[in-house]
Motif scaffolding. Sequence first.
Motif, PDB file in Angstrom:
ATOM      1  N   THR A 228     102.877  81.614  89.285  1.00  0.00           N
ATOM      2  CA  THR A 228     103.089  82.780  88.425  1.00  0.00           C
ATOM      3  C   THR A 228     101.893  83.719  88.526  1.00  0.00           C
ATOM      4  OG1 THR A 228     102.062  81.688  86.520  1.00  0.00           O
ATOM      5  CG2 THR A 228     104.438  81.350  86.856  1.00  0.00           C
ATOM      6  N   THR A 229     102.052  84.887  87.925  1.00  0.00           N
ATOM      7  CA  THR A 229     100.956  85.862  87.941  1.00  0.00           C
ATOM      8  C   THR A 229      99.741  85.331  87.197  1.00  0.00           C
ATOM      9  OG1 THR A 229     102.555  87.688  88.027  1.00  0.00           O
ATOM     10  CG2 THR A 229     100.311  88.214  87.317  1.00  0.00           C
ATOM     11  N   GLU A 230      99.975  84.657  86.091  1.00  0.00           N
ATOM     12  CA  GLU A 230      98.853  84.112  85.319  1.00  0.00           C
ATOM     13  C   GLU A 230      98.105  83.070  86.129  1.00  0.00           C
ATOM     14  OE1 GLU A 230      97.864  85.315  82.542  1.00  0.00           O
ATOM     15  OE2 GLU A 230      99.548  86.702  82.334  1.00  0.00           O
ATOM     16  N   SER A 268     101.668  95.353  92.800  1.00  0.00           N
ATOM     17  CA  SER A 268     102.081  96.321  91.784  1.00  0.00           C
ATOM     18  C   SER A 268     101.503  96.001  90.415  1.00  0.00           C
ATOM     19  CB  SER A 268     103.613  96.352  91.696  1.00  0.00           C
ATOM     20  OG  SER A 268     104.114  95.060  91.377  1.00  0.00           O
ATOM     21  N   ASP A 269     100.959  94.805  90.259  1.00  0.00           N
ATOM     22  CA  ASP A 269     100.333  94.408  88.988  1.00  0.00           C
ATOM     23  C   ASP A 269      98.864  94.801  89.030  1.00  0.00           C
ATOM     24  OD1 ASP A 269      99.174  93.019  86.804  1.00  0.00           O
ATOM     25  OD2 ASP A 269     100.790  91.538  86.844  1.00  0.00           O
ATOM     26  N   ARG A 271      96.480  93.995  87.191  1.00  0.00           N
ATOM     27  CA  ARG A 271      95.566  92.889  86.933  1.00  0.00           C
ATOM     28  C   ARG A 271      95.222  92.149  88.225  1.00  0.00           C
ATOM     29  NH1 ARG A 271      98.665  89.453  82.637  1.00  0.00           N
ATOM     30  NH2 ARG A 271     100.306  89.894  84.171  1.00  0.00           N
ATOM     31  N   LEU A 272      96.240  91.971  89.085  1.00  0.00           N
ATOM     32  CA  LEU A 272      95.981  91.353  90.380  1.00  0.00           C
ATOM     33  C   LEU A 272      95.128  92.257  91.252  1.00  0.00           C
ATOM     34  CD1 LEU A 272      99.419  89.701  91.242  1.00  0.00           C
ATOM     35  CD2 LEU A 272      97.277  88.544  90.675  1.00  0.00           C
ATOM     36  N   GLN A 273      95.323  93.565  91.153  1.00  0.00           N
ATOM     37  CA  GLN A 273      94.502  94.514  91.911  1.00  0.00           C
ATOM     38  C   GLN A 273      93.035  94.425  91.483  1.00  0.00           C
ATOM     39  OE1 GLN A 273      96.545  98.264  91.099  1.00  0.00           O
ATOM     40  NE2 GLN A 273      97.293  98.319  93.219  1.00  0.00           N
ATOM     41  N   GLU A 274      92.834  94.402  90.186  1.00  0.00           N
ATOM     42  CA  GLU A 274      91.469  94.347  89.664  1.00  0.00           C
ATOM     43  C   GLU A 274      90.772  93.050  90.080  1.00  0.00           C
ATOM     44  OE1 GLU A 274      89.141  94.320  85.336  1.00  0.00           O
ATOM     45  OE2 GLU A 274      91.332  94.122  85.458  1.00  0.00           O
ATOM     46  N   SER A 275      91.454  91.916  89.905  1.00  0.00           N
ATOM     47  CA  SER A 275      90.844  90.629  90.233  1.00  0.00           C
ATOM     48  C   SER A 275      90.611  90.482  91.726  1.00  0.00           C
ATOM     49  CB  SER A 275      91.733  89.486  89.726  1.00  0.00           C
ATOM     50  OG  SER A 275      91.842  89.520  88.323  1.00  0.00           O
ATOM     51  N   SER A 276      91.545  90.965  92.544  1.00  0.00           N
ATOM     52  CA  SER A 276      91.387  90.878  93.998  1.00  0.00           C
ATOM     53  C   SER A 276      90.206  91.721  94.467  1.00  0.00           C
ATOM     54  CB  SER A 276      92.670  91.328  94.691  1.00  0.00           C
ATOM     55  OG  SER A 276      93.753  90.489  94.334  1.00  0.00           O
ATOM     56  N   ALA A 277      90.063  92.925  93.917  1.00  0.00           N
ATOM     57  CA  ALA A 277      88.935  93.787  94.275  1.00  0.00           C
ATOM     58  C   ALA A 277      87.610  93.155  93.857  1.00  0.00           C
ATOM     59  CB  ALA A 277      89.099  95.154  93.626  1.00  0.00           C
ATOM     60  N   PHE A 278      87.619  92.462  92.719  1.00  0.00           N
ATOM     61  CA  PHE A 278      86.400  91.809  92.239  1.00  0.00           C
ATOM     62  C   PHE A 278      85.990  90.668  93.173  1.00  0.00           C
ATOM     63  CE2 PHE A 278      84.251  89.669  88.369  1.00  0.00           C
ATOM     64  CZ  PHE A 278      83.034  90.222  88.735  1.00  0.00           C
ATOM     65  N   VAL A 279      86.966  89.858  93.602  1.00  0.00           N
ATOM     66  CA  VAL A 279      86.680  88.767  94.540  1.00  0.00           C
ATOM     67  C   VAL A 279      86.169  89.328  95.860  1.00  0.00           C
ATOM     68  CG1 VAL A 279      87.671  86.860  95.844  1.00  0.00           C
ATOM     69  CG2 VAL A 279      88.368  87.234  93.479  1.00  0.00           C
ATOM     70  N   LEU A 280      86.800  90.376  96.354  1.00  0.00           N
ATOM     71  CA  LEU A 280      86.395  90.965  97.635  1.00  0.00           C
ATOM     72  C   LEU A 280      84.983  91.548  97.551  1.00  0.00           C
ATOM     73  CD1 LEU A 280      87.088  91.739 100.515  1.00  0.00           C
ATOM     74  CD2 LEU A 280      88.155  93.834  99.625  1.00  0.00           C
ATOM     75  N   ALA A 310      95.232 104.170  92.389  1.00  0.00           N
ATOM     76  CA  ALA A 310      95.146 103.372  91.156  1.00  0.00           C
ATOM     77  C   ALA A 310      95.106 104.276  89.934  1.00  0.00           C
ATOM     78  CB  ALA A 310      93.913 102.488  91.195  1.00  0.00           C
ATOM     79  N   GLN A 311      95.742 103.828  88.876  1.00  0.00           N
ATOM     80  CA  GLN A 311      95.803 104.596  87.638  1.00  0.00           C
ATOM     81  C   GLN A 311      94.841 104.067  86.582  1.00  0.00           C
ATOM     82  OE1 GLN A 311      97.658 107.376  87.406  1.00  0.00           O
ATOM     83  NE2 GLN A 311      98.284 107.017  89.534  1.00  0.00           N
TER      84      GLN A 311
END
Length: 493
Positions: A228-230, A268-269, A271-280, A310-311
């Motif tokens: 899941t997303t969580e 499209s989520d 939250r996943l964009q933010e977390s992925s960018a943080f890991v990268l 991004a919005q």
Amino acid sequence: MTSGVVVNPPRKAQEAPAASYNSDTLCVPVTMKLIPFHTGGVSFILAVLLVLHYCHIASILGHKSGGDLIVVENTEHEAVNGEQEEVAVDDVEDDEGDLDVVQPSEQWQTLKPGQAVPQGSHVRLNLQTGEREVRLGEEQLKYWTEEHREEEELRSSFNPDELKRAMKKIKEDWKLASKDTEQKDSVASKFRTMEELKKDMAQLDLLLETDVQIMKRLLEQFNSSNSTTEQRLSILTELEYLVHQVDNAQTLCSMGGLQFILEGLNSSDFRLQESSAFVLGSALASNPAVQVEAVENGALQTLLTTLATAQQLRVKKKVLFAVASLLRHFPYAQRHFLTHGGLQVLSELFRTDDSGVLRTRIVTMLYDMITEKELIFQGGLDPVLDASHDERRRQYSKVSLQEELLEKGWCTLVPQLLESSENDYREKALQALLAMAPVCLDQYRSDGSLQASLHSLKQEYQEMIQSEIILGEENSYFEEIVELIDALQVKMK
């Protein structure tokens, strides 16, 4: 006639008959030697009187002590000081607890009528005063050191009131200790014992994993269609913690984890964009191997696209962090950043940011890129120690950052950050303006609003410095900002 008499208790080596007496009579077998100084009737009379006197003394002492007394010969013929007699008392009846027992010392002290003496004490009769005197026996004197005397004096110095206070304090301390014990017991009852925890750990049968095994398991779970997303957000949080280590970040790339992270940027989520960018961004920071791997896998284009579309502000902040980590000390990536429209994306982001948070980060990133290139061409690194110095100079020479900044209008964009009320934002803007001065001086001189802003800021900070001086406070931070303003005004003249 003067006689010397020593009265000692019978010893086991002597077979002296025991003395028997009652309240009326006393018969004491004695062995006595009189030392005459002249013969005659007078000597005989004095001898008789002395014998009678000894019997009287024995009768008196017999009421206080149950020990046997004998008169022994003074074989050493030592003169007794002041016509005195010495008596060693062996023991005192235990059943006479009502007697006033004298505590003898190393000095002779007078015995009052009715007083008793402890076992082993020496008692003598002073023939001059007719009083009995007592002191410690020879064995007691042998061990009567200064330390013992101090202890006795200290022990005898306590009065009843002090003892009562001491006993009261002991009771209070005992109550406090009891309360502390009860509190500890109540706290301990809330937690499990170590033995219980060991049993639980054994039942769980926990398996220790290395970082590599953990990352492999996390990537499998992240790529699973059942996640899941969580769950994916939780996996990205764990990965961000792991990739701070250089080896882990490189291992993640070798496992194909970089592709999963880039796919998260296209999610499209937000939250996943933010977390992925943080890991990268965390994996790219000060890790050249991962920087090269990211550029080769198209991470720069993905980041710029996400940054432009991004919005959410929180997503933009993390993506900007990843871009800055990718470009730092990497001229090849900086050149691709310029050729792929990176400055246009940043300028649009700068204009639409009203909070000033993104503006400050953008200006800081541009300032870092300018200064690191200047350090390379100013010989900031030792060519002997850095074998790749020439190659670095060649690559940085292809990065025309300042010319691009002039062309894209950054000479007028950066001064807008001076309008912020935050001192940190103003400081970053002044530093960037000074770094851009070689290509932007003409526009600075023709920008009246910039000159007015510099003048008003200088007055404001000078007043703040004066206020701090009056208050007796020292703050060099405001002085540094004034120095930046002065340096920029000097260049603009």
